[in-house]
Design an enzyme around this catalytic site. Sequence first.
Site, mmCIF file in Angstrom:
data_model
loop_
_atom_site.group_PDB
_atom_site.id
_atom_site.type_symbol
_atom_site.label_atom_id
_atom_site.label_comp_id
_atom_site.label_asym_id
_atom_site.label_seq_id
_atom_site.Cartn_x
_atom_site.Cartn_y
_atom_site.Cartn_z
ATOM 1 N N CYS A 1 -28.072 30.891 -4.107
ATOM 2 C CA CYS A 1 -27.684 30.706 -2.701
ATOM 3 C C CYS A 1 -28.659 29.785 -1.971
ATOM 4 O O CYS A 1 -29.796 30.166 -1.683
ATOM 5 C CB CYS A 1 -27.621 32.070 -2.018
ATOM 6 S SG CYS A 1 -27.380 31.993 -0.237
ATOM 7 N N CYS B 1 -29.824 31.013 1.459
ATOM 8 C CA CYS B 1 -30.795 32.105 1.306
ATOM 9 C C CYS B 1 -32.204 31.541 1.146
ATOM 10 O O CYS B 1 -33.168 32.044 1.725
ATOM 11 C CB CYS B 1 -30.444 32.970 0.095
ATOM 12 S SG CYS B 1 -28.852 33.814 0.207
#
Length: 266
Positions: A141, A144
């Site tokens: 991700c 993230c």
Amino acid sequence: MPVLVNHNKCNCAPTCFAANACPNDALHVDKTALRVWVEPEKCGTCPGRCLNFCDAVALKFAPSLVELDIMQKELDGELNAEQAMEARNKLMEQMKEKAEAARRVEEEEALKPIAVTVNNFKAEVVDSTIPVFIDFWAEWCAPCKQIAPIVDAFAKEYQGRMKFVKVNVDEEQMIASQFSIQSIPTMIIMYRGQLADMIVGAVDRATLKNRLDRVMQAVAQFEAQQGQAKPVEASAEQPPAKSLPPKVRPELMRPNINLRNKPPRR
């Protein structure tokens, strides 16, 4: 512990009991030259049983190979007593600096968010007496990773007032499922086992700090009210208190990654 041979005292060759007792094959006897020699790097963490078998007390030990090298140079006449002492003092300073650097690294690691699994979730989150910030993330991700430095910085800033933990949704699917995490990054703030706030998407630092402060203010107000209430003696049969800190409705802050369409692992 590493050892060396003081050949000025060694008189046991070719029958060296210490060499026979060495479990790491670090001590050797040259029967032709009638000389005992050692490979100190092989000594490792051996407690030095060879010292007990050296009747001539020709074996010397040191805590490290570097100190052993200083001792060897002193025995060989390459360093006089003053130079050897200076070398040892310099080594001690280097060891102190190394230990201090290791301590700082350890402290920095201790301030980072805690990796939470099903095994420690209750202890770190449910049983926490302070608010807990949960960062749901994954290795693949990008958003993230974008917000991770901000979360790490807040973990230091709010130390002692709010706990920061991370949940890898790929590795801890049970936890992610219990919170109905559909996309990441998703950040949840829990207090006394209850949801206080939810942030979905990679928000900027100012926005995230504002959300954290709002929760902290609500918690402070709640705890102040609890402090004014008459204390009740706890018992096993007593039901949990129903009054909880004010909840903030979850909001979608920015576009985020849908877990159902996550990229395949490489």
